[in-house]
Structure formats: structure tokens, C-alpha cells
Design a protein around this motif. Structure first.
Motif, short mmCIF file in Angstrom:
data_model
loop_
_atom_site.label_atom_id
_atom_site.label_comp_id
_atom_site.label_asym_id
_atom_site.label_seq_id
_atom_site.Cartn_x
_atom_site.Cartn_y
_atom_site.Cartn_z
N SER A 218 0.82 -1.22 0.00
CA SER A 218 0.00 0.00 0.00
C SER A 218 0.86 1.27 0.00
CB SER A 218 -0.94 0.00 1.22
OG SER A 218 -0.17 0.02 2.42
N ARG A 219 2.11 1.17 0.46
CA ARG A 219 2.98 2.34 0.53
C ARG A 219 4.38 2.02 -0.03
NH1 ARG A 219 1.75 6.66 3.75
NH2 ARG A 219 3.51 7.56 2.59
N PRO A 220 4.50 1.90 -1.34
CA PRO A 220 5.82 1.60 -1.92
C PRO A 220 6.84 2.70 -1.72
CG PRO A 220 4.24 2.14 -3.65
CD PRO A 220 3.46 2.02 -2.38
N ASP A 221 6.39 3.86 -1.30
CA ASP A 221 7.32 4.96 -1.02
C ASP A 221 7.98 4.82 0.35
OD1 ASP A 221 4.67 5.38 0.03
OD2 ASP A 221 5.24 7.44 0.54
N LEU A 222 7.55 3.81 1.14
CA LEU A 222 8.07 3.66 2.49
C LEU A 222 8.89 2.39 2.70
CD1 LEU A 222 4.97 4.75 4.64
CD2 LEU A 222 6.95 6.14 3.97
N VAL A 223 8.74 1.41 1.81
CA VAL A 223 9.39 0.12 2.02
C VAL A 223 10.19 -0.28 0.79
CG1 VAL A 223 7.48 -0.61 3.50
CG2 VAL A 223 7.52 -1.33 1.11
N LEU A 224 11.06 -1.27 0.97
CA LEU A 224 11.82 -1.84 -0.14
C LEU A 224 11.61 -3.36 -0.17
CD1 LEU A 224 15.16 0.13 0.10
CD2 LEU A 224 13.57 0.18 -1.83
N GLY A 225 11.56 -3.90 -1.39
CA GLY A 225 11.51 -5.35 -1.53
C GLY A 225 12.82 -5.97 -1.08
N VAL A 226 13.92 -5.31 -1.40
CA VAL A 226 15.25 -5.69 -0.91
C VAL A 226 16.03 -4.41 -0.66
CG1 VAL A 226 17.41 -6.87 -1.39
CG2 VAL A 226 15.28 -7.86 -2.20
N LYS A 227 16.66 -4.32 0.49
CA LYS A 227 17.46 -3.15 0.84
C LYS A 227 18.72 -3.06 -0.02
CE LYS A 227 17.76 -4.56 5.11
NZ LYS A 227 16.79 -5.67 5.09
N PRO A 228 19.34 -1.88 -0.11
CA PRO A 228 20.58 -1.73 -0.88
C PRO A 228 21.67 -2.67 -0.39
CG PRO A 228 19.68 0.43 -0.32
CD PRO A 228 18.88 -0.58 0.44
N HIS A 229 22.31 -3.36 -1.33
CA HIS A 229 23.36 -4.31 -0.98
C HIS A 229 24.17 -4.66 -2.21
CE1 HIS A 229 20.28 -6.86 -2.75
NE2 HIS A 229 21.19 -7.80 -2.92
N THR A 230 25.34 -5.21 -2.02
CA THR A 230 26.07 -5.87 -3.09
C THR A 230 25.99 -7.37 -2.82
OG1 THR A 230 28.17 -5.74 -1.89
CG2 THR A 230 27.65 -3.93 -3.42
N ASP A 231 26.12 -8.18 -3.85
CA ASP A 231 25.99 -9.62 -3.68
C ASP A 231 27.29 -10.23 -3.18
OD1 ASP A 231 23.37 -9.61 -4.50
OD2 ASP A 231 23.80 -10.21 -6.56
N ARG A 232 27.18 -11.23 -2.32
CA ARG A 232 28.34 -11.94 -1.81
C ARG A 232 28.90 -12.90 -2.85
NH1 ARG A 232 26.11 -16.56 2.32
NH2 ARG A 232 27.46 -18.02 1.21
N SER A 233 28.17 -13.17 -3.90
CA SER A 233 28.53 -14.17 -4.89
C SER A 233 29.74 -13.75 -5.71
CB SER A 233 27.34 -14.42 -5.82
OG SER A 233 27.04 -13.23 -6.54
N GLY A 234 30.12 -14.64 -6.65
CA GLY A 234 31.07 -14.25 -7.68
C GLY A 234 30.33 -13.61 -8.83
#
Length: 363
Positions: A218-234
Motif C-alpha cells: 500500500s505504501r511503496p514509497d516507504l518500504v523496499l523489496g530488498v534493501k541496498p546491498h552488493t551480492d556476496r557471490s562471484g
């Protein structure tokens, strides 16, 4: 008690149920202003090229040279591109998306048969909650180890839909083939031996498949599906939703949308490849936004070396002009997890003492 042994903190209602009832996101999900900027659901489209990787099999052609230059340019700047010519048919990719959506549409009690155990990463569920200050992602996930095959926990592989396991197994084999093509092409783009990266990953490289489900909010301006990050993978290979955008990548301090290209696979480098390339190629910061109207799904395949395998910058990429930036490390995934929970940048913690002394000498 270490972070990995921390007792989970309960969340009273699942993201899926809150989405169904149109609930206002609880405080645990609200993203405050961060060093990476506020939420913007519609920044400009980004500088992410479309690369036809089928040409890499004929490395002497003029088109292969052009595609290789696009690869070099994208990985040294944004760390992200969209791959076509990967040999996986549109109809099969649709099947992968279809079984994922069918699984998520099952009743909650059916999905919880494959639920993630406390302090484990595999199975169905939401984030591991290890801190009162942790901001939660607006998503549900099904995470499964696919390689090595003898490490598969088949009790967590859904039996409903009935074709789920068969389709995931076939998809994983195809992604493994794509990965091998990319390793050789990335090596060629850096003028090092074509087996340089596949040798560091090893014959028993890990692959984790993570189905991501982002219900409407209901409020996409307030939440994130995934927070900012870099991947641990190769390297990470992402099958996006066929219609709904959501992925954003940060380039030069600004967020950009990654467009939906139905038959393309989004490729981004992870931290371990940035280490192996001695920082020449980038592991991009990225996040996922939500929307008010429709469920969005994606399937990320994370490829990384075995935890006990030591990785480090290729010797051919170290010289007087470019000193060693990172030290050799083992089990980078554990380092990344600890740093993520503490709000630290994992790559900064594995920088070489030689690089630090050269770039930041004592006064």
C-alpha cells in the motif's frame, strides 16, 4: 552470542497477508533516509547494455570483438548488463516463471511445508531477523541449493507444482552453461587465461537459486523489496518478472531502473569477482522497489566458490601501477553476512594491507 546464533525476533503477520488486506507497513519495514538516498520508484533507465553472448563462442569474429568491448565497458563501470543469445528458449523461461507463481499461489500452510528453519538460509520464508534495528524487506523467498547436486536438500524442493523440481533442475543446468561462457568471456576481456576464473571457483562451485516474491504494498514509497546491498557471490544471474520492473542499480551515486527485457538474463558481478579482478570490475550496489498493484517475481542464481576454497586477485592483474587491492580470503559469504548485519561494507574489510599502506600512508 554471535550474530549467526542470535535468537530470531518474531513478526506477527507475513508480508503476503499484509498485502492481501492492504495493511499499512509496520514500523519494522519502514525505510528511513540512508546514505544511499531515499526511495524513488521511478528513477531514469540505466546504462545497462544488452550483450549477445552467443558471439563469444566465435571469438575471432568482428561481432564478438564488439560484444566483448561492451562487456568490458559495462563491468568496469556499472557491473551490470542484460544477456541475450544465452540459448534458453522464451517458452522454457515462461515455464520457470509459471511454476514459481503457482507455488506462491498455494495456501500458506502448504508453502510452510518447505519453510526455512531458524537461522538457516534454505527453504521458504522471509528475512532472518537478528536485530531490533533491522529494517525488514517486503518480500517472501524460496531459497534452494542446486549445486553441487549432492548438497541439495530435496525435502525443501516443492512437490507442488508437480513439475517444480524437474524444471528447476533443467534451469540450473542451463544457467551453469551460461556461467561457463561468461567466465571465459570475462577472462578474455581482461587478457588473462580463459580458465582463470573457473579455476578459482573450482569444479564444485556453489549455486543457490532464490525465488523472490514481492507482493503489492500500500505504501511503496516507504518500504523496499530488498534493501541496498552488493551480492556476496562471484556472479549473479537474474531472471526478471516478465512485465513488472523493480530492480534498481546504483551507478556513480545515482539509482537507475533496470528495464524488463523478456528473453534476457540480468547479469551482475558479486563481491568475490571484484576481489578476483583486483577491483577492475565492479560489484554493483542494487535494491528492489515495490508497487501497489501486482505481485512481482524473480529468480536469482548466485554462483560462488566453495567456502573452504581460497580466492584472491589474479596475479596477472597486479602490477606497480595497480597494486594488490584485496587479500586472499576463504568463506567470503560468512564475512559478508557478518558485515551486512553490522552495517559494514564487506569488501572494505578484506582490503590488502599493502594496498592500504600504499594508498593511505602514515603521516
Amino acid at each position: 552470542m554471535s550474530l549467526q546464533q542470535a535468537e530470531p525476533i518474531s513478526v506477527s503477520k507475513s508480508v503476503e497477508k499484509m498485502s492481501t488486506y492492504g495493511d499499512h507497513p509496520p514500523s519494522q519495514f519502514i525505510v528511513k533516509e540512508t546514505q544511499f538516498g531515499s526511495i524513488d520508484t521511478s528513477p531514469p533507465l540505466g546504462p545497462f547494455p544488452v550483450i549477445d553472448i552467443s558471439h563469444f563462442s566465435n571469438s575471432s569474429s568482428q561481432e564478438a570483438t564488439l560484444q566483448l568491448e561492451k562487456l568490458r565497458s559495462s563491468l568496469s563501470s556499472s557491473g551490470c548488463f542484460q544477456a541475450i543469445g544465452h540459448g534458453i528458449s522464451d517458452s522454457f523461461l515462461d515455464k520457470v516463471r509459471e511454476v514459481a507463481i503457482q507455488f506462491f499461489a498455494l495456501p500458506e500452510e502448504e508453502k510452510l511445508k518447505y519453510g526455512r528453519a531458524v537461522n538457516e538460509s534454505e527453504g521458504y520464508g522471509s528475512d532472518r531477523v537478528v536485530s531490533e534495528k533491522q529494517v525488514l524487506d517486503w518480500s517472501q523467498r524460496l531459497s534452494l541449493r542446486v549445486f553441487p547436486q549432492n548438497k541439495r536438500r530435496l525435502n525443501l524442493w516443492p512437490q507442488n507444482p508437480t513439475q517444480f523440481s524437474e524444471i528447476l533442475d533443467e534451469y540450473a543446468m542451463k544457467i551453469k552453461n551460461v556461467t561457463e561462457v561468461l567466465f571465459k568471456a570475462i577472462a578474455k576481456s581482461l587478457n588473462v587465461d580463459e580458465d582463470s576464473f573457473s579455476n578459482q571457483f573450482g569444479a564444485r562451485a556453489l549455486m543457490q537459486a532464490r525465488f523472490n516474491f514481492y507482493p503489492p504494498c500500500s505504501r511503496p514509497d516507504l518500504v523496499l523489496g530488498v534493501k541496498p546491498h552488493t551480492d556476496r557471490s562471484g556472479i549473479t544471474i537474474l531472471l526478471q518478472d516478465k512485465e513488472i520492473e523493480g530492480l534498481q542499480v546504483r551507478v556513480d551515486g545515482k539509482w537507475y531502473r533496470v528495464p524488463v527485457i523478456c528473453n534476457a538474463l540480468v547479469v551482475n558481478l558479486g563481491d568475490q569477482m571484484q576481489i578476483m579482478t583486483n577491483g577492475m570490475y565492479k560489484s554493483p550496489m542494487h535494491r528492489v522497489v515495490t508497487n501497489t498493484e501486482r505481485l512481482r517475481m524473480s529468480l536469482a542464481s548466485f554462483i560462488e566458490p566453495e567456502p573452504e576454497r581460497e580466492i584472491g586477485p589474479l596475479e596477472d592483474l597486479i602490477d606497480e601501477q595497480r597494486p594488490r587491492i584485496y587479500r586472499n580470503v576463504k568463506d567470503y559469504g560468512a564475512i559478508n553476512y557478518e558485515c551486512y548485519q553490522k552495517g559494514l561494507v564487506a569488501l572494505e574489510t578484506v582490503k590488502s594491507l599493502v594496498f592500504t599502506s600504499v594508498c593511505f600512508p602514515d603521516n
